[in-house]
Every structure is written in C-alpha cells, then in structure tokens.
Design a protein around this motif. Structure first.
Motif, PDB file in Angstrom:
ATOM      1  N   ASP A 232      66.807  -5.654   8.317  1.00 21.91           N
ATOM      2  CA  ASP A 232      66.384  -7.025   8.039  1.00 21.91           C
ATOM      3  C   ASP A 232      65.661  -7.689   9.204  1.00 21.91           C
ATOM      4  O   ASP A 232      65.155  -8.807   9.060  1.00 21.91           O
ATOM      5  CB  ASP A 232      67.583  -7.885   7.642  1.00 21.91           C
ATOM      6  CG  ASP A 232      68.089  -7.553   6.242  1.00 21.91           C
ATOM      7  OD1 ASP A 232      67.454  -6.723   5.568  1.00 21.91           O
ATOM      8  OD2 ASP A 232      69.125  -8.118   5.830  1.00 21.91           O
ATOM      9  N   PHE A 233      65.610  -7.042  10.365  1.00 17.68           N
ATOM     10  CA  PHE A 233      64.838  -7.598  11.474  1.00 17.68           C
ATOM     11  C   PHE A 233      63.350  -7.554  11.128  1.00 17.68           C
ATOM     12  O   PHE A 233      62.876  -6.627  10.457  1.00 17.68           O
ATOM     13  CB  PHE A 233      65.079  -6.792  12.755  1.00 17.68           C
ATOM     14  CG  PHE A 233      66.348  -7.156  13.470  1.00 17.68           C
ATOM     15  CD1 PHE A 233      66.327  -8.019  14.557  1.00 17.68           C
ATOM     16  CD2 PHE A 233      67.572  -6.625  13.068  1.00 17.68           C
ATOM     17  CE1 PHE A 233      67.495  -8.353  15.234  1.00 17.68           C
ATOM     18  CE2 PHE A 233      68.746  -6.943  13.731  1.00 17.68           C
ATOM     19  CZ  PHE A 233      68.702  -7.819  14.810  1.00 17.68           C
ATOM     20  N   VAL A 234      62.613  -8.561  11.592  1.00 16.43           N
ATOM     21  CA  VAL A 234      61.172  -8.598  11.359  1.00 16.43           C
ATOM     22  C   VAL A 234      60.439  -8.491  12.684  1.00 16.43           C
ATOM     23  O   VAL A 234      60.925  -8.937  13.732  1.00 16.43           O
ATOM     24  CB  VAL A 234      60.739  -9.877  10.617  1.00 16.43           C
ATOM     25  CG1 VAL A 234      61.337  -9.912   9.217  1.00 16.43           C
ATOM     26  CG2 VAL A 234      61.127 -11.127  11.392  1.00 16.43           C
TER      27      VAL A 234
ATOM     28  N   TRP B 248      61.376 -16.135   8.054  1.00  9.18           N
ATOM     29  CA  TRP B 248      60.195 -15.629   7.373  1.00  9.18           C
ATOM     30  C   TRP B 248      60.591 -14.857   6.123  1.00  9.18           C
ATOM     31  O   TRP B 248      61.665 -14.321   6.014  1.00  9.18           O
ATOM     32  CB  TRP B 248      59.426 -14.663   8.282  1.00  9.18           C
ATOM     33  CG  TRP B 248      59.087 -15.218   9.608  1.00  9.18           C
ATOM     34  CD1 TRP B 248      58.064 -16.073   9.925  1.00  9.18           C
ATOM     35  CD2 TRP B 248      59.768 -14.975  10.840  1.00  9.18           C
ATOM     36  NE1 TRP B 248      58.077 -16.356  11.252  1.00  9.18           N
ATOM     37  CE2 TRP B 248      59.095 -15.706  11.843  1.00  9.18           C
ATOM     38  CE3 TRP B 248      60.872 -14.201  11.203  1.00  9.18           C
ATOM     39  CZ2 TRP B 248      59.494 -15.689  13.179  1.00  9.18           C
ATOM     40  CZ3 TRP B 248      61.284 -14.184  12.510  1.00  9.18           C
ATOM     41  CH2 TRP B 248      60.602 -14.926  13.481  1.00  9.18           C
ATOM     42  N   GLN B 249      59.646 -14.766   5.186  1.00 12.62           N
ATOM     43  CA  GLN B 249      59.769 -13.844   4.063  1.00 12.62           C
ATOM     44  C   GLN B 249      59.130 -12.546   4.503  1.00 12.62           C
ATOM     45  O   GLN B 249      57.931 -12.501   4.797  1.00 12.62           O
ATOM     46  CB  GLN B 249      59.059 -14.388   2.817  1.00 12.62           C
ATOM     47  CG  GLN B 249      59.185 -13.464   1.603  1.00 12.62           C
ATOM     48  CD  GLN B 249      60.620 -13.357   1.104  1.00 12.62           C
ATOM     49  OE1 GLN B 249      61.349 -14.344   1.076  1.00 12.62           O
ATOM     50  NE2 GLN B 249      61.033 -12.155   0.735  1.00 12.62           N
ATOM     51  N   ARG B 250      59.890 -11.508   4.621  1.00  8.72           N
ATOM     52  CA  ARG B 250      59.391 -10.266   5.190  1.00  8.72           C
ATOM     53  C   ARG B 250      58.372  -9.590   4.283  1.00  8.72           C
ATOM     54  O   ARG B 250      58.644  -9.330   3.108  1.00  8.72           O
ATOM     55  CB  ARG B 250      60.540  -9.317   5.477  1.00  8.72           C
ATOM     56  CG  ARG B 250      60.088  -7.998   6.057  1.00  8.72           C
ATOM     57  CD  ARG B 250      61.261  -7.157   6.501  1.00  8.72           C
ATOM     58  NE  ARG B 250      60.789  -5.931   7.095  1.00  8.72           N
ATOM     59  CZ  ARG B 250      61.522  -5.157   7.858  1.00  8.72           C
ATOM     60  NH1 ARG B 250      62.746  -5.497   8.140  1.00  8.72           N
ATOM     61  NH2 ARG B 250      61.044  -4.042   8.347  1.00  8.72           N
ATOM     62  N   PRO B 251      57.157  -9.243   4.780  1.00  4.66           N
ATOM     63  CA  PRO B 251      56.193  -8.487   3.995  1.00  4.66           C
ATOM     64  C   PRO B 251      56.676  -7.059   3.804  1.00  4.66           C
ATOM     65  O   PRO B 251      57.603  -6.611   4.482  1.00  4.66           O
ATOM     66  CB  PRO B 251      54.909  -8.531   4.859  1.00  4.66           C
ATOM     67  CG  PRO B 251      55.168  -9.576   5.901  1.00  4.66           C
ATOM     68  CD  PRO B 251      56.652  -9.619   6.094  1.00  4.66           C
ATOM     69  N   PRO B 252      56.035  -6.305   2.914  1.00  5.71           N
ATOM     70  CA  PRO B 252      56.423  -4.890   2.735  1.00  5.71           C
ATOM     71  C   PRO B 252      56.262  -4.125   4.031  1.00  5.71           C
ATOM     72  O   PRO B 252      55.361  -4.372   4.814  1.00  5.71           O
ATOM     73  CB  PRO B 252      55.449  -4.395   1.681  1.00  5.71           C
ATOM     74  CG  PRO B 252      54.992  -5.622   0.950  1.00  5.71           C
ATOM     75  CD  PRO B 252      54.983  -6.706   1.997  1.00  5.71           C
TER      76      PRO B 252
ATOM     77  N   PRO C 156      51.613  -9.472  10.676  1.00  6.59           N
ATOM     78  CA  PRO C 156      51.288  -9.300   9.250  1.00  6.59           C
ATOM     79  C   PRO C 156      51.648  -7.919   8.704  1.00  6.59           C
ATOM     80  O   PRO C 156      52.138  -7.805   7.583  1.00  6.59           O
ATOM     81  CB  PRO C 156      49.774  -9.540   9.202  1.00  6.59           C
ATOM     82  CG  PRO C 156      49.475 -10.351  10.421  1.00  6.59           C
ATOM     83  CD  PRO C 156      50.448  -9.896  11.465  1.00  6.59           C
ATOM     84  N   GLU C 157      51.385  -6.881   9.466  1.00  6.77           N
ATOM     85  CA  GLU C 157      51.659  -5.523   8.999  1.00  6.77           C
ATOM     86  C   GLU C 157      52.973  -5.029   9.599  1.00  6.77           C
ATOM     87  O   GLU C 157      53.024  -4.592  10.741  1.00  6.77           O
ATOM     88  CB  GLU C 157      50.502  -4.587   9.371  1.00  6.77           C
ATOM     89  CG  GLU C 157      49.191  -4.935   8.680  1.00  6.77           C
ATOM     90  CD  GLU C 157      48.094  -3.944   8.991  1.00  6.77           C
ATOM     91  OE1 GLU C 157      48.326  -3.048   9.838  1.00  6.77           O
ATOM     92  OE2 GLU C 157      47.019  -4.053   8.396  1.00  6.77           O
TER      93      GLU C 157
END
Length: 249
Positions: free
Chosen positions: A173-175, A243-247, A184-185
């Motif tokens: 769950d870490f970003v 944040w909402q984590r991107p794929p 972004p990526e």
C-alpha cells in the motif's frame, strides 16, 4: 530430492529506539533548515521506562492497547506554517521529520531485505495537539538511481488517548513519491534493499500547526500471522494514504 527451504517468516526487527546509541542512528530535519519556523527534536524518553500502575492501565485500556516499560524515542517540536518574511511565496513551511542514517561499510551500504514480509509494524503513540495526529507519514527509501524517491504511507492512529499501539501497514500500500508529489508511473517497491526508514509530519499538506509529539519504540517487518489488529486485514488498499494509488506497472 529435497524441496527448497521455505523463506523465513519470523518477524524481522528493523529499528529500535531504546538507548542513546539507537537514537544516534537517526537524523532530523524540518522547514527551519531552509527558512521556515518549525522546530524538531528527537531524543530518548526515559519516562516510559516506568511501569504503568494498575490504575493507569485500567484508565487507558483500549482494544489497541500495548504496554511499553522501557526508554523510547520521542519526536517532538512545534509545527508552524509561516516562513521568514523575505522567503514568503518562495518556500513552503510546515514539515519536520526523522530518518535512519545510511549505513556505509567497506563493501557497500547496508540495507534491509523485507521481501519475505507483508507488513511494516510500528509500535508508536501520538501525543501533542490532537490536530497534528493525522498528519504523520512513514517514509521508506529503497536502493535505486533516484535518491529523492520515497515510498510513503500515512501513519494512522486508532487511539486518541496518547497510549501505545501497534500499527501495521501493508508494504503493497505504500506509494512512490518524489519531492512530496505522487510519481505518476507507480512501480513495485524494491523490498530486497531498504536503505532508510523514517517518519515525517507534513503540516503544510493539511494546514496543521501546533505542538506535536510522537513516541516510538520499534519498527519491524512482519507477516499476516503476526498482525494483532484484525481490522488491518480488512483494510482497502490505498486507505490511509493521501493519494489514490495508480496501477502498478
């Protein structure tokens, strides 16, 4: 032919905060380093070595209660959003933090391999002004070419009485962030080589000011069988971050 050995699943202690030598392994910083007005201190708190009385234990009982009867780390100071007048509009105030120092050796830098563990476990307590308690973040730095990259997750407390508790954060769950911004990526965390571990208070992100205090006893890497908070196992991925984590690529 014998099968391959199972990877070790026993809890792995990463950091302790119980002696002056432990505390010396950490560096601190805050916005005052670049012209802000916040303060930061990180020291050994001997008062936590006193065993709690039966009455105190009864008064502070909680489903998330954890008892600590040894010296612990104390991260504290004053969070301020203001900066020096001549720097207004040029820099942003409102942050303070500590992190483990790099560990160089003759043969390269020491790192921690947590690839066989699913959760980061922190034994902590939140004090100070209540409005500062929801602005803490856990920061992990892994071995990689971009030294300013940080893996972050909000440090979410379930107790509101300043008592000790164990917080469990899934590594997944870490970003990935850089300079306080979401990358972004997103990629998979390189958990085989964790360089540093730290905690920051980001008051500037939420407009929070006031006295803050975080007690910390230890940081470990654990697996699901070691998680003592059942609600963690039901947590939706990305809950607890800002944040909402991107794929992940």
């Amino acid at each position: 032919m014998e099968g391959a050995d199972e990877p070790p699943r026993a809890p792995k202690l990463l950091c302790t905060f119980n002696t002056p030598e432990d505390i010396a392994q950490f560096a601190t910083g805050c916005d005052a380093d670049v012209g802000g007005m916040s303060t930061v201190h990180f020291e050994l708190d001997e008062s936590t070595a006193k065993a709690a009385s039966a009455r105190d234990a009864k008064e502070t009982s909680s489903p998330h209660d954890t008892h600590v009867n040894r010296p612990t780390g104390k991260f504290w100071g004053e969070m301020k959003l203001a900066v020096r007048r001549e720097l207004e509009g040029r820099i942003r105030g409102g942050y303070a933090g500590f992190r483990s120092k790099p560990r160089p050796t003759l043969f390269g830098e020491m790192t921690d391999d947590v690839s066989n563990h699913e959760y980061l476990a922190l034994r902590v307590r939140a004090r100070g002004h209540p409005r500062t308690r929801n602005s803490y973040f856990v920061n992990l730095q892994t071995d990689g070419p971009i030294t300013t990259d940080l893996w972050q997750h909000r440090l979410f407390f379930r107790r509101d009485d300043g008592g000790w508790e164990d917080v469990f954060i899934p590594f997944r769950d870490f970003v990935l962030t850089n300079a306080g911004e979401l990358v972004p990526e997103q990629v998979q965390m390189y958990r085989e080589r964790v360089r540093t571990i730290g905690i920051s208070l980001l008051g500037g992100n939420s407009g929070v000011e006031g006295p803050y205090e975080l007690g910390i006893d230890s940081v470990s890497a654990v697996n699901v069988e070691d998680v003592t908070d059942a609600s963690v196992l039901e947590k939706v991925p990305s809950e607890g971050t800002q944040w909402q984590r991107p794929p992940v690529l």
